[in-house]
Design a protein around this motif. Structure first.
Motif, PDB file in Angstrom:
ATOM      1  N   PRO A 159       0.794  -1.231   0.000  1.00 13.17           N
ATOM      2  CA  PRO A 159       0.000   0.000   0.000  1.00 13.17           C
ATOM      3  C   PRO A 159       0.825   1.278   0.000  1.00 13.17           C
ATOM      4  O   PRO A 159       0.426   2.272  -0.621  1.00 13.17           O
ATOM      5  CB  PRO A 159      -0.840  -0.135   1.272  1.00 13.17           C
ATOM      6  CG  PRO A 159      -1.028  -1.611   1.439  1.00 13.17           C
ATOM      7  CD  PRO A 159       0.282  -2.204   1.010  1.00 13.17           C
ATOM      8  N   LYS A 160       1.975   1.286   0.676  1.00 10.26           N
ATOM      9  CA  LYS A 160       2.825   2.494   0.675  1.00 10.26           C
ATOM     10  C   LYS A 160       3.335   2.781  -0.739  1.00 10.26           C
ATOM     11  O   LYS A 160       3.358   3.932  -1.186  1.00 10.26           O
ATOM     12  CB  LYS A 160       4.007   2.305   1.622  1.00 10.26           C
ATOM     13  CG  LYS A 160       3.626   2.199   3.081  1.00 10.26           C
ATOM     14  CD  LYS A 160       3.285   3.552   3.653  1.00 10.26           C
ATOM     15  CE  LYS A 160       3.082   3.479   5.154  1.00 10.26           C
ATOM     16  NZ  LYS A 160       2.630   4.765   5.706  1.00 10.26           N
ATOM     17  N   ALA A 161       3.769   1.742  -1.438  1.00 14.09           N
ATOM     18  CA  ALA A 161       4.263   1.914  -2.803  1.00 14.09           C
ATOM     19  C   ALA A 161       3.134   2.355  -3.727  1.00 14.09           C
ATOM     20  O   ALA A 161       3.311   3.252  -4.571  1.00 14.09           O
ATOM     21  CB  ALA A 161       4.901   0.630  -3.306  1.00 14.09           C
ATOM     22  N   LEU A 162       1.968   1.750  -3.568  1.00 15.19           N
ATOM     23  CA  LEU A 162       0.843   2.104  -4.436  1.00 15.19           C
ATOM     24  C   LEU A 162       0.342   3.518  -4.162  1.00 15.19           C
ATOM     25  O   LEU A 162      -0.142   4.200  -5.069  1.00 15.19           O
ATOM     26  CB  LEU A 162      -0.286   1.093  -4.262  1.00 15.19           C
ATOM     27  CG  LEU A 162       0.062  -0.348  -4.691  1.00 15.19           C
ATOM     28  CD1 LEU A 162      -1.120  -1.277  -4.447  1.00 15.19           C
ATOM     29  CD2 LEU A 162       0.495  -0.394  -6.147  1.00 15.19           C
ATOM     30  N   ALA A 163       0.486   3.979  -2.919  1.00 16.88           N
ATOM     31  CA  ALA A 163       0.129   5.371  -2.620  1.00 16.88           C
ATOM     32  C   ALA A 163       1.055   6.327  -3.366  1.00 16.88           C
ATOM     33  O   ALA A 163       0.621   7.372  -3.871  1.00 16.88           O
ATOM     34  CB  ALA A 163       0.199   5.622  -1.113  1.00 16.88           C
ATOM     35  N   GLY A 164       2.332   5.960  -3.448  1.00 17.18           N
ATOM     36  CA  GLY A 164       3.269   6.771  -4.221  1.00 17.18           C
ATOM     37  C   GLY A 164       2.917   6.782  -5.694  1.00 17.18           C
ATOM     38  O   GLY A 164       3.004   7.824  -6.360  1.00 17.18           O
ATOM     39  N   ALA A 165       2.524   5.622  -6.202  1.00 14.31           N
ATOM     40  CA  ALA A 165       2.117   5.547  -7.606  1.00 14.31           C
ATOM     41  C   ALA A 165       0.919   6.459  -7.873  1.00 14.31           C
ATOM     42  O   ALA A 165       0.886   7.180  -8.883  1.00 14.31           O
ATOM     43  CB  ALA A 165       1.782   4.099  -7.967  1.00 14.31           C
ATOM     44  N   GLU A 166      -0.043   6.465  -6.976  1.00 19.80           N
ATOM     45  CA  GLU A 166      -1.223   7.324  -7.150  1.00 19.80           C
ATOM     46  C   GLU A 166      -0.824   8.791  -7.196  1.00 19.80           C
ATOM     47  O   GLU A 166      -1.307   9.558  -8.050  1.00 19.80           O
ATOM     48  CB  GLU A 166      -2.204   7.090  -6.004  1.00 19.80           C
ATOM     49  CG  GLU A 166      -3.471   7.931  -6.120  1.00 19.80           C
ATOM     50  CD  GLU A 166      -4.445   7.695  -4.981  1.00 19.80           C
ATOM     51  OE1 GLU A 166      -5.602   8.145  -5.108  1.00 19.80           O
ATOM     52  OE2 GLU A 166      -4.052   7.080  -3.966  1.00 19.80           O
ATOM     53  N   LYS A 167       0.074   9.199  -6.307  1.00 21.17           N
ATOM     54  CA  LYS A 167       0.477  10.609  -6.261  1.00 21.17           C
ATOM     55  C   LYS A 167       1.230  11.035  -7.514  1.00 21.17           C
ATOM     56  O   LYS A 167       1.263  12.223  -7.840  1.00 21.17           O
ATOM     57  CB  LYS A 167       1.314  10.859  -5.006  1.00 21.17           C
ATOM     58  CG  LYS A 167       0.498  10.805  -3.724  1.00 21.17           C
ATOM     59  CD  LYS A 167       1.367  10.942  -2.488  1.00 21.17           C
ATOM     60  CE  LYS A 167       0.512  10.876  -1.221  1.00 21.17           C
ATOM     61  NZ  LYS A 167       1.321  10.933   0.014  1.00 21.17           N
TER      62      LYS A 167
END
Length: 210
Positions: A159-167
């Motif tokens: 989830p931390k990595a995917l949050a970065g992808a979203e941003k």
């Protein structure tokens, strides 16, 4: 240059590498990654966690035997030299207990954990979270870094990595993200995305250059 290429150039250093761990499928570097995952589970800044891991390794605590045989005060002192002080006493205790668990359960060799997990990330997480002070967040940290040498756990984009992808406006589906890099770059991509989630300067640099 694509956003992902720019991101890898700008922030694509694994946290293991930052901690001075040359990650290989060998007992010592795998154990050091486990220690790093415990430290980063404390929700400290990653630079504090990686610095503390370096201090422990430099002080001879880079193997489960070395960690177990070091005194509690030795562990506290190493953590203190890295300014890892908020939870140093509890962490020093947990590291000693964790080293003993690795020796008792896995004979000091986390490759046995890999074999027991048999490519199942859920099983691997269950084994990892048995380590003191290493919860689900720490299990994700270990798995996203270890995919560099344990390819059966690719792609692991938590989830931390995917949050970065979203941003960054990138796909938030792990499979779609994984298609955009070689398998050997997945651990670097995961680390870079985590940095992008945490650090607006990283995001701004990537967006300016892309």
């Amino acid at each position: 240059m694509s956003t992902i290429d720019t991101l890898l150039d700008d922030a694509g250093r694994t946290f293991a590498d930052e901690a001075g761990i040359r990650l290989e499928d060998e007992p010592a570097p795998l154990y050091r990654l486990l220690v790093l995952s415990v430290l980063l589970s404390s929700r400290v800044q990653s630079k504090l966690g990686t610095a503390a891991c370096r201090e422990l390794i430099d002080a001879g605590m880079g193997t489960p035997q070395g960690m177990r045989d070091a005194s509690w005060q030795d562990r506290v002192d190493a953590l203190g030299r890295a300014n890892f002080r908020r939870t140093d006493e509890q962490t020093a205790t947990a590291l000693g207990e964790g080293a003993q668990l690795v020796l008792d359960e896995w004979g000091g060799d986390l490759r046995r954990m890999r074999e027991a997990a048999d490519g199942d990330a859920g099983k691997l997480a269950g084994f990892l979270t048995a380590v003191p002070r290493l919860g689900p967040v720490g299990a994700d940290i270990f798995t996203r870094e270890v995919q560099a040498v344990w390819p059966e756990f690719r792609p692991h984009l938590d989830p931390k990595a995917l949050a970065g992808a979203e941003k960054l406006g990138l796909p938030q589906d792990p499979a779609k993200l994984a298609e955009q890099v070689s398998g050997d770059d997945l651990a670097r991509l995961a680390a870079a995305l985590v940095r992008a989630d945490r650090d607006s300067d990283v995001r701004e640099d990537v967006q300016e250059q892309s």
